[in-house]
Write a protein that holds these residues in place. Structure first.
Motif, short mmCIF file in Angstrom:
data_model
loop_
_atom_site.label_atom_id
_atom_site.label_comp_id
_atom_site.label_asym_id
_atom_site.label_seq_id
_atom_site.Cartn_x
_atom_site.Cartn_y
_atom_site.Cartn_z
N THR A 63 -3.17 -2.00 3.53
CA THR A 63 -3.67 -3.37 3.43
C THR A 63 -4.64 -3.60 2.28
O THR A 63 -4.82 -4.73 1.84
CB THR A 63 -4.34 -3.81 4.74
OG1 THR A 63 -5.43 -2.92 5.02
CG2 THR A 63 -3.35 -3.79 5.90
N ARG A 64 -5.28 -2.55 1.82
CA ARG A 64 -6.29 -2.71 0.77
C ARG A 64 -6.00 -1.82 -0.45
O ARG A 64 -6.92 -1.43 -1.17
CB ARG A 64 -7.68 -2.43 1.33
CG ARG A 64 -8.04 -3.37 2.48
CD ARG A 64 -9.49 -3.27 2.83
NE ARG A 64 -9.84 -4.11 3.95
CZ ARG A 64 -10.20 -5.37 3.85
NH1 ARG A 64 -10.25 -5.96 2.69
NH2 ARG A 64 -10.51 -6.07 4.93
N LEU A 65 -4.75 -1.54 -0.67
CA LEU A 65 -4.36 -0.65 -1.75
C LEU A 65 -4.86 -1.13 -3.10
O LEU A 65 -5.45 -0.36 -3.87
CB LEU A 65 -2.83 -0.49 -1.77
CG LEU A 65 -2.27 0.43 -2.84
CD1 LEU A 65 -2.77 1.86 -2.65
CD2 LEU A 65 -0.75 0.39 -2.80
N GLU A 66 -4.68 -2.40 -3.39
CA GLU A 66 -5.11 -2.94 -4.68
C GLU A 66 -6.63 -2.88 -4.83
O GLU A 66 -7.14 -2.59 -5.90
CB GLU A 66 -4.59 -4.37 -4.88
CG GLU A 66 -3.09 -4.45 -5.14
CD GLU A 66 -2.22 -4.28 -3.90
OE1 GLU A 66 -2.73 -4.32 -2.75
OE2 GLU A 66 -1.00 -4.09 -4.06
N GLU A 67 -7.36 -3.17 -3.74
CA GLU A 67 -8.82 -3.09 -3.78
C GLU A 67 -9.28 -1.66 -4.02
O GLU A 67 -10.23 -1.42 -4.78
CB GLU A 67 -9.41 -3.62 -2.48
CG GLU A 67 -9.24 -5.11 -2.29
CD GLU A 67 -9.70 -5.54 -0.91
OE1 GLU A 67 -10.79 -5.11 -0.49
OE2 GLU A 67 -8.96 -6.31 -0.27
N LEU A 68 -8.64 -0.70 -3.37
CA LEU A 68 -8.99 0.70 -3.58
C LEU A 68 -8.74 1.11 -5.03
O LEU A 68 -9.57 1.78 -5.65
CB LEU A 68 -8.19 1.60 -2.64
CG LEU A 68 -8.59 1.55 -1.17
CD1 LEU A 68 -7.55 2.25 -0.31
CD2 LEU A 68 -9.96 2.16 -0.97
N HIS A 69 -7.63 0.68 -5.56
CA HIS A 69 -7.31 1.01 -6.96
C HIS A 69 -8.32 0.36 -7.91
O HIS A 69 -8.76 1.00 -8.88
CB HIS A 69 -5.89 0.57 -7.30
CG HIS A 69 -5.52 0.87 -8.72
ND1 HIS A 69 -5.41 2.15 -9.21
CD2 HIS A 69 -5.25 0.06 -9.75
CE1 HIS A 69 -5.09 2.11 -10.47
NE2 HIS A 69 -4.99 0.85 -10.84
N ALA A 70 -8.71 -0.88 -7.64
CA ALA A 70 -9.68 -1.56 -8.50
C ALA A 70 -11.05 -0.87 -8.44
O ALA A 70 -11.73 -0.74 -9.45
CB ALA A 70 -9.81 -3.03 -8.10
N ALA A 71 -11.43 -0.42 -7.25
CA ALA A 71 -12.73 0.22 -7.09
C ALA A 71 -12.75 1.64 -7.67
O ALA A 71 -13.79 2.12 -8.12
CB ALA A 71 -13.11 0.28 -5.61
N TYR A 72 -11.60 2.30 -7.66
CA TYR A 72 -11.50 3.68 -8.15
C TYR A 72 -10.31 3.78 -9.11
O TYR A 72 -9.30 4.43 -8.80
CB TYR A 72 -11.32 4.64 -6.97
CG TYR A 72 -12.42 4.54 -5.96
CD1 TYR A 72 -13.64 5.17 -6.15
CD2 TYR A 72 -12.24 3.78 -4.79
CE1 TYR A 72 -14.66 5.06 -5.22
CE2 TYR A 72 -13.26 3.66 -3.85
CZ TYR A 72 -14.46 4.30 -4.07
OH TYR A 72 -15.46 4.20 -3.15
N PRO A 73 -10.41 3.16 -10.29
CA PRO A 73 -9.25 3.09 -11.19
C PRO A 73 -8.78 4.44 -11.72
O PRO A 73 -7.63 4.56 -12.12
CB PRO A 73 -9.75 2.20 -12.33
CG PRO A 73 -11.23 2.29 -12.27
CD PRO A 73 -11.58 2.50 -10.83
N ASN A 74 -9.62 5.43 -11.69
CA ASN A 74 -9.22 6.76 -12.19
C ASN A 74 -8.81 7.71 -11.07
O ASN A 74 -8.55 8.88 -11.32
CB ASN A 74 -10.34 7.38 -13.01
CG ASN A 74 -10.63 6.56 -14.24
OD1 ASN A 74 -9.72 6.08 -14.90
ND2 ASN A 74 -11.90 6.37 -14.54
N ALA A 75 -8.77 7.21 -9.85
CA ALA A 75 -8.39 8.05 -8.72
C ALA A 75 -6.89 8.37 -8.77
O ALA A 75 -6.10 7.62 -9.34
CB ALA A 75 -8.71 7.34 -7.40
N THR A 76 -6.54 9.47 -8.18
CA THR A 76 -5.14 9.85 -8.05
C THR A 76 -4.72 9.58 -6.62
O THR A 76 -5.33 10.08 -5.67
CB THR A 76 -4.95 11.35 -8.36
OG1 THR A 76 -5.38 11.58 -9.71
CG2 THR A 76 -3.52 11.76 -8.20
N PHE A 77 -3.69 8.76 -6.45
CA PHE A 77 -3.14 8.48 -5.13
C PHE A 77 -1.97 9.43 -4.91
O PHE A 77 -1.09 9.54 -5.76
CB PHE A 77 -2.64 7.04 -5.03
CG PHE A 77 -3.74 6.03 -4.98
CD1 PHE A 77 -4.21 5.56 -3.76
CD2 PHE A 77 -4.32 5.54 -6.14
CE1 PHE A 77 -5.23 4.63 -3.70
CE2 PHE A 77 -5.33 4.60 -6.09
CZ PHE A 77 -5.79 4.15 -4.87
#
Length: 108
Positions: A31-45
């Motif tokens: 549900t918050r995938l885009e928010e997680l990506h925005a908050a941690y743009p260099n994270a590896t999913f």
């Protein structure tokens, strides 16, 4: 004697936590995938994939309790919650779940 979620007919399915989320519907990775990506743009999913039909079979039989078998609690939860590409009330058919699973994989 605590009932398993989904087992007690009187359980309040609409009870929200302090964030306005029903506890069984708390899947921030969906549900918050885009928010997680925005908050941690260099994270590896990391998204583990499996054949769609195998995922549907697993979701359909998972009960949340190793001592029980039969009805899939996770499928019931997915059907009741409101997720991107799987609105509340959808998920009863394998086609609904396949579209949801494959759509989520594409989003990630």
């Amino acid at each position: 004697d605590n009932p398993t979620p989904g087992e007690d007919e009187d359980e309040d399915e609409d009870e929200m936590d302090e964030y306005g989320v029903r506890p069984l519907c708390a899947y921030p990775q969906i549900t918050r995938l885009e928010e997680l990506h925005a908050a941690y743009p260099n994270a590896t999913f990391v998204l583990n994939l499996r054949p769609t039909a195998n995922w549907i079979a697993s979701v359909s039989r998972w009960t949340g309790d190793q001592r029980k078998s039969g009805k899939g609690l996770l499928r019931q939860v997915l059907t009741r919650c409101d997720f991107p590409d799987l609105p509340a009330g959808k998920g009863g058919s394998d086609d609904d779940l396949a579209a949801f699973y494959e759509g989520h994989a594409e989003r990630v």
